[in-house]
Design a protein around this motif. Structure first.
Motif, PDB file in Angstrom:
ATOM      1  N   GLN A   1       0.228 -23.499 -66.811  1.00  0.00           N
ATOM      2  CA  GLN A   1      -0.973 -23.844 -66.040  1.00  0.00           C
ATOM      3  C   GLN A   1      -1.236 -22.813 -64.946  1.00  0.00           C
ATOM      4  OE1 GLN A   1       0.123 -27.864 -64.940  1.00  0.00           O
ATOM      5  NE2 GLN A   1      -1.216 -28.739 -66.516  1.00  0.00           N
TER       6      GLN A   1
ATOM      7  N   ILE B   1       5.462 -26.349 -68.356  1.00  0.00           N
ATOM      8  CA  ILE B   1       4.031 -26.703 -68.373  1.00  0.00           C
ATOM      9  C   ILE B   1       3.341 -26.139 -67.131  1.00  0.00           C
ATOM     10  CG2 ILE B   1       2.395 -28.630 -68.148  1.00  0.00           C
ATOM     11  CD1 ILE B   1       4.270 -30.296 -69.900  1.00  0.00           C
ATOM     12  N   LYS B   2       4.003 -26.316 -65.987  1.00  0.00           N
ATOM     13  CA  LYS B   2       3.408 -25.806 -64.732  1.00  0.00           C
ATOM     14  C   LYS B   2       3.275 -24.285 -64.777  1.00  0.00           C
ATOM     15  CE  LYS B   2       3.902 -29.400 -61.378  1.00  0.00           C
ATOM     16  NZ  LYS B   2       4.577 -30.488 -62.094  1.00  0.00           N
TER      17      LYS B   2
ATOM     18  N   GLU C   1     -10.911 -26.274 -67.708  1.00  0.00           N
ATOM     19  CA  GLU C   1     -10.101 -26.828 -68.789  1.00  0.00           C
ATOM     20  C   GLU C   1      -9.044 -25.849 -69.292  1.00  0.00           C
ATOM     21  OE1 GLU C   1     -13.542 -27.728 -71.026  1.00  0.00           O
ATOM     22  OE2 GLU C   1     -13.190 -29.870 -70.887  1.00  0.00           O
ATOM     23  N   GLY C   2      -9.160 -24.588 -68.880  1.00  0.00           N
ATOM     24  CA  GLY C   2      -8.136 -23.618 -69.260  1.00  0.00           C
ATOM     25  C   GLY C   2      -8.572 -22.758 -70.414  1.00  0.00           C
TER      26      GLY C   2
ATOM     27  N   ARG D   1     -13.105 -28.991 -62.497  1.00  0.00           N
ATOM     28  CA  ARG D   1     -11.924 -28.812 -63.341  1.00  0.00           C
ATOM     29  C   ARG D   1     -12.163 -27.702 -64.347  1.00  0.00           C
ATOM     30  NH1 ARG D   1      -7.907 -32.490 -62.864  1.00  0.00           N
ATOM     31  NH2 ARG D   1      -8.592 -34.494 -62.051  1.00  0.00           N
TER      32      ARG D   1
ATOM     33  N   THR E   1       4.350 -28.017 -75.321  1.00  0.00           N
ATOM     34  CA  THR E   1       4.405 -26.949 -74.321  1.00  0.00           C
ATOM     35  C   THR E   1       4.393 -25.586 -75.008  1.00  0.00           C
ATOM     36  OG1 THR E   1       5.721 -28.417 -72.959  1.00  0.00           O
ATOM     37  CG2 THR E   1       5.667 -26.103 -72.319  1.00  0.00           C
TER      38      THR E   1
ATOM     39  N   MET F   1       0.888 -24.837 -75.996  1.00  0.00           N
ATOM     40  CA  MET F   1       0.096 -24.394 -74.839  1.00  0.00           C
ATOM     41  C   MET F   1       0.383 -22.925 -74.526  1.00  0.00           C
ATOM     42  SD  MET F   1       0.576 -27.587 -72.204  1.00  0.00           S
ATOM     43  CE  MET F   1      -0.069 -26.709 -70.783  1.00  0.00           C
TER      44      MET F   1
ATOM     45  N   PHE G   1      -5.079 -21.723 -65.279  1.00  0.00           N
ATOM     46  CA  PHE G   1      -6.004 -22.392 -64.363  1.00  0.00           C
ATOM     47  C   PHE G   1      -6.646 -21.453 -63.335  1.00  0.00           C
ATOM     48  CE2 PHE G   1      -4.156 -26.972 -64.825  1.00  0.00           C
ATOM     49  CZ  PHE G   1      -4.808 -27.085 -66.031  1.00  0.00           C
TER      50      PHE G   1
END
Lengths: 245, 106
Positions: free
Chosen positions: A132, A128-129, A31-32, A29, A180, A183, A136
């Motif tokens: 990411q 959000i996607k 974490e970004g 994973r 959001t 982020m 990511f």
């Protein structure tokens, strides 16, 4: 092991797996963000920021004073969380005690994204996607290059513009939208800083600048929302020498 | 991910509503809270260890819902098992002091 790391054993216990003798599936994973390294800039060991009355602690406070450009990992993170939590809590209490004796002053709102129920409703899950999809992928965030970072930043800036006029239909929706927006803002700060650092140092690696550059031995201070500015600050750490030792 | 809230033993204290960092639970007037946003759960176990009556169970898989029942979790004696493991239960309070790991560098 079991005494020192009870959290580590929890998933194994719940699945009935003995991690010492049995094989188990592992998922990688990212974490970004560059874990725990960046954060709100502290003005001193009282954990104050440049907003009067706002004190930062733990993951919210930059850990550069004790870790430089690398992750704090484990013990440093825990020590940082406990120490800054105490320092910030004390300073905030002192600030509040003084403020309580003064007449209230007017406050005004600076933020826009996801603050008003009158704003345009955006699909929060999709937003959000979208963030990411920028933070990511290893080809953008880990193997960093000017071209990939610039293209990603353009998409993130477009998303930010949409979020700035956004609103929610309920308090719960507004809270989700604010998260959001946070982020998205963080992703934009990250990539603005990543573009400005044309070298590889600490956890930041640029495939187009694979070597460390002595001339860039400084901190990058990122600020702004609609327009993001990056400036450098020398590493002198006068107020943090005590913390770093 | 959060799987089960045992409404029979829940005392409606709403501690889980306050400690959840991702707003998974929704408080309800005159009743136990509900798992309103299950997909927001990030599997941190905060609700489970704070629950004073062990009415919550979080499955270790953060990305799938298994639809566990209260009976199944009871049968496997999983309610409260994390609290007991870290000494946050009265019966296991001695475990709070067993970790001498921090003394290693001394």
């Amino acid at each position: 092991m079991r005494r020192a790391q009870p959290n580590f054993f929890l998933p194994f216990n719940r699945r009935g797996i003995d991690p010492f003798t049995e094989r188990f599936q592992v998922t990688l994973r990212l974490e970004g963000t560059v874990r725990g390294t960046g954060g709100l800039r502290l003005l001193g060991l009282d954990c104050s920021t440049n907003v009067p009355g706002l004190y930062a602690a733990g993951d919210n406070a930059t850990r550069e004073p004790i870790c430089g450009g690398f992750t704090g990992g484990g013990s440093h993170n825990a020590a940082w969380a406990i120490s800054t939590g105490c320092f910030a809590g004390n300073a905030a209490a002192d600030f509040a005690a003084v403020r309580a004796t003064q007449p209230p002053s007017p406050v005004r709102r600076l933020g826009k994204a996801g603050f008003s129920k009158a704003g345009t409703v955006v699909d929060n899950e999709a937003a959000i996607k979208a963030v990411q999809a920028e933070v990511f992928p290893l080809d953008i965030n880990y193997f960093r290059t000017e071209s990939a970072l610039t293209a990603s930043l353009e998409r993130l800036d477009t998303l930010w513009q949409r979020l700035e006029s956004s609103g929610g239909v309920s308090d719960v929706a507004l809270l989700a939208l604010r998260q959001t927006a946070a982020m998205t803002a963080t992703a934009r700060w990250m990539y603005n800083a990543a573009l400005a650092r044309t070298e590889t140092r600490g956890m930041h690696r640029r495939d187009d600048f694979p070597k460390q550059d002595q001339a860039q031995h400084h901190r990058l201070i990122v600020s702004g929302l609609a327009n993001i500015a990056v400036r450098s600050e020398p590493v002198q750490a006068a107020s943090f020498r005590e913390a770093a030792e | 991910m959060i799987e089960v809230l045992d409404t029979d033993i829940c005392t409606d204290c709403n501690l889980c509503v306050s400690v959840c960092p991702t707003n998974v639970f929704q408080a309800v007037p005159d009743g136990p809270p509900v798992i309103a946003r299950q997909d927001s759960c990030q599997t941190c176990y905060m609700c489970e260890i704070y629950c004073p009556v062990d009415a919550l169970y979080v499955d270790p898989d953060p990305s799938h819902v298994y639809g566990l029942s209260v009976e199944a979790v009871k049968k496997d004696r999983l309610f409260g098992s994390y609290r007991q493991a870290i000494g946050w239960a009265k019966e296991t309070r001695h475990l709070r002091h067993v970790d001498d790991h921090f003394r290693l560098p001394q």
